[in-house]
Design an enzyme around this catalytic site. Structure first.
Site, mmCIF file in Angstrom:
data_model
loop_
_atom_site.group_PDB
_atom_site.id
_atom_site.type_symbol
_atom_site.label_atom_id
_atom_site.label_comp_id
_atom_site.label_asym_id
_atom_site.label_seq_id
_atom_site.Cartn_x
_atom_site.Cartn_y
_atom_site.Cartn_z
ATOM 1 N N TYR A 168 -29.839 7.487 -1.764
ATOM 2 C CA TYR A 168 -29.263 6.659 -0.701
ATOM 3 C C TYR A 168 -30.228 5.541 -0.312
ATOM 4 O O TYR A 168 -29.837 4.366 -0.196
ATOM 5 C CB TYR A 168 -28.929 7.505 0.533
ATOM 6 C CG TYR A 168 -28.504 6.656 1.710
ATOM 7 C CD1 TYR A 168 -27.242 6.079 1.751
ATOM 8 C CD2 TYR A 168 -29.401 6.383 2.754
ATOM 9 C CE1 TYR A 168 -26.862 5.265 2.811
ATOM 10 C CE2 TYR A 168 -29.029 5.562 3.819
ATOM 11 C CZ TYR A 168 -27.755 5.014 3.838
ATOM 12 O OH TYR A 168 -27.389 4.187 4.872
ATOM 13 N N ARG A 212 -37.487 6.755 12.644
ATOM 14 C CA ARG A 212 -37.594 6.155 13.986
ATOM 15 C C ARG A 212 -36.243 6.115 14.708
ATOM 16 O O ARG A 212 -36.172 6.286 15.933
ATOM 17 C CB ARG A 212 -38.142 4.730 13.850
ATOM 18 C CG ARG A 212 -38.370 3.994 15.152
ATOM 19 C CD ARG A 212 -38.473 2.498 14.893
ATOM 20 N NE ARG A 212 -37.235 1.973 14.332
ATOM 21 C CZ ARG A 212 -37.129 0.805 13.700
ATOM 22 N NH1 ARG A 212 -38.196 0.057 13.530
ATOM 23 N NH2 ARG A 212 -35.972 0.379 13.234
ATOM 24 N N ARG A 225 -24.112 8.926 12.662
ATOM 25 C CA ARG A 225 -24.574 8.595 11.312
ATOM 26 C C ARG A 225 -25.742 9.527 11.005
ATOM 27 O O ARG A 225 -26.689 9.615 11.776
ATOM 28 C CB ARG A 225 -25.014 7.136 11.238
ATOM 29 C CG ARG A 225 -23.854 6.159 11.393
ATOM 30 C CD ARG A 225 -24.293 4.734 11.183
ATOM 31 N NE ARG A 225 -25.163 4.284 12.256
ATOM 32 C CZ ARG A 225 -25.966 3.234 12.164
ATOM 33 N NH1 ARG A 225 -26.052 2.559 11.045
ATOM 34 N NH2 ARG A 225 -26.714 2.872 13.191
ATOM 35 N N PHE A 285 -45.606 -12.160 3.332
ATOM 36 C CA PHE A 285 -44.204 -11.800 3.551
ATOM 37 C C PHE A 285 -43.960 -10.322 3.232
ATOM 38 O O PHE A 285 -43.230 -9.638 3.955
ATOM 39 C CB PHE A 285 -43.319 -12.692 2.666
ATOM 40 C CG PHE A 285 -41.867 -12.313 2.652
ATOM 41 C CD1 PHE A 285 -41.021 -12.705 3.672
ATOM 42 C CD2 PHE A 285 -41.347 -11.557 1.612
ATOM 43 C CE1 PHE A 285 -39.683 -12.343 3.666
ATOM 44 C CE2 PHE A 285 -40.013 -11.194 1.596
ATOM 45 C CZ PHE A 285 -39.170 -11.593 2.623
#
Length: 413
Positions: A168, A212, A225, A285
């Site tokens: 997933y 979290r 969920r 980044f």
């Protein structure tokens, strides 16, 4: 910019916070004039201010590609996340989403707040996408197609095993890592990174978010969920939602520590990926979110507050990460510091203590063997009580800056 109390407790946060505030204002001023690009960059600031800041460092061609890639996947994610959409409607949209990005007229109303605006005016994103170079378009289409198919698969499938969990996370985040590596390569700035390392970059971030966001996800209306794998949580409770109840606090923290330990397995791959990057803006980044992830894991570990509210890095520490992360020495230093911060929180009676400590030691060993730890500032700063002369000076400087800023604004008005 951060609460006064937090700044008083961590006075060295002030300057990085000020720089972050100024950078955010500058980023907002750099929004392109064309309506479709203006919409895309404005929306990027609304759905992820931190990402919008980091992306500004990239060259304009790559920046535009990454911006659109992010918004396309955010839109796809909005469809997946909207629990009010019936499965027979949602699945075909997810599977066909890679085709919709070529259609300037397509939109689908779902989501809430800024995400609803993104979906209602998705034609702006499609218009911008069609202006990208062909190599960027192909990379974005490929990842969107694979991610949509993976999301559709898990609409009808529970996350049962750890293998399911990894699969997933691959679909919703590992593929983001693969896609970004493709975009970096298409720009000519980087070699194409190995898929396993790119995948780990995404999994490390996604697993941190899943840990979290337990309480937000389990309380989702109209339907919870559930992303924590049954193979892990069933060792501690009968139902995943039982972790949030006070009577299960001990088992909840043990389960949480198990989840954090699972996420830490990706840290060494992330270090390898970042060490191979050559372009400084691309490096920053990539590096800043990874440091934020290991910092968040250090905060979440052994912390019952994950099941009571929101646990996240304080804004001043986030500002420090953004300000300090410039080289691989900074990354090794941050990973070493946060692993060291987590280490004393490990209770020897925790069922996974040995495995957790082993993973932390492996991270610390990689960082030490880089030979770069002496070339960075530590993130571990001891809090000091009281208000000494240094604190008074800092407060005077803060007040002076704020007063000057307000006076200038008043005068301009």
């Amino acid at each position: 910019m951060g609460s006064l109390g937090a700044i008083l407790k961590h006075p060295d946060d002030f300057y990085p916070l000020l720089k972050l505030k100024m950078a955010a204002r500058n980023a907002e001023k750099q929004i392109p004039p064309e309506p479709h690009w203006a919409f895309c960059y404005t929306m990027l600031h609304k759905v992820s201010r931190s990402f919008a800041l980091v992306i500004q460092q990239l060259g304009i061609e790559l920046r535009n590609a990454v911006c659109i890639f992010y918004l396309v996947l955010r839109a796809l994610d909005t469809v997946e996340d909207d629990t009010s959409i019936e499965t027979d409607v949602k699945v075909p949209i997810l599977i066909a989403f890679h085709r919709h990005i070529y259609d300037r007229d397509w939109h689908f109303s779902c989501g809430t707040k800024e995400y609803k605006v993104l979906m209602d005016q998705f034609h702006h994103v499609s218009t911008a996408f069609l202006e990208l170079g062909k190599n960027y378009q192909e990379a974005i289409e490929d990842i969107t197609k694979r991610m949509g198919a993976g999301m559709a698969k898990f609409i009808c499938k529970e996350v049962e095993t750890i293998d399911d969990y990894d699969e997933y996370c691959h679909y919703v985040a590992g593929l983001v890592g693969l896609g970004l590596s493709k975009l970096f390569h298409a720009s000519g700035s980087e070699d194409l990174a190995p898929d396993d390392l790119s995948n780990s970059m995404g999994l490390f971030l996604q697993k941190t978010n899943i840990i979290r966001d337990y309480l937000e996800d389990i309380n989702e209306i109209p339907k919870s969920r559930m992303f924590w794998p049954r193979q892990i949580w069933s060792e501690y409770v009968n139902k995943l939602e039982d972790l949030k109840y006070e009577e299960n606090s001990v088992k909840a923290v043990q389960c949480l520590n198990d989840m954090v330990t699972n996420a830490l397995m990706h840290a060494e791959d992330c270090l390898k990926y970042m060490a191979a990057l050559r372009d400084p803006p691309i490096f920053r980044f990539c590096a800043i979110p990874q440091i934020m992830a290991i910092g968040t894991l250090a905060l979440c570990y052994n912390n019952i507050e994950v099941f009571r509210g929101v646990v996240k890095m304080r804004r001043g520490l986030t500002a420090k990460v953004i300000d300090r992360t410039k080289t691989m020495a900074d990354v090794y230093g941050a990973f070493f510091d946060f692993a060291s911060m987590l280490e004393p929180k490990v209770d020897k009676n925790d069922p996974n203590a040995t495995k957790t400590l082993s993973r932390l030691e492996a991270i610390q060993k990689t960082c030490r063997e880089s030979g770069l730890l002496s070339k960075r500032k530590s993130y571990i700063v001891n809090d000091e009580s009281g208000y000494g002369s240094t604190m008074i000076v800092i407060l005077v400087i803060m007040v002076s800056i704020i007063f000057a800023y307000l006076s200038a604004n008043h005068h301009n008005s």
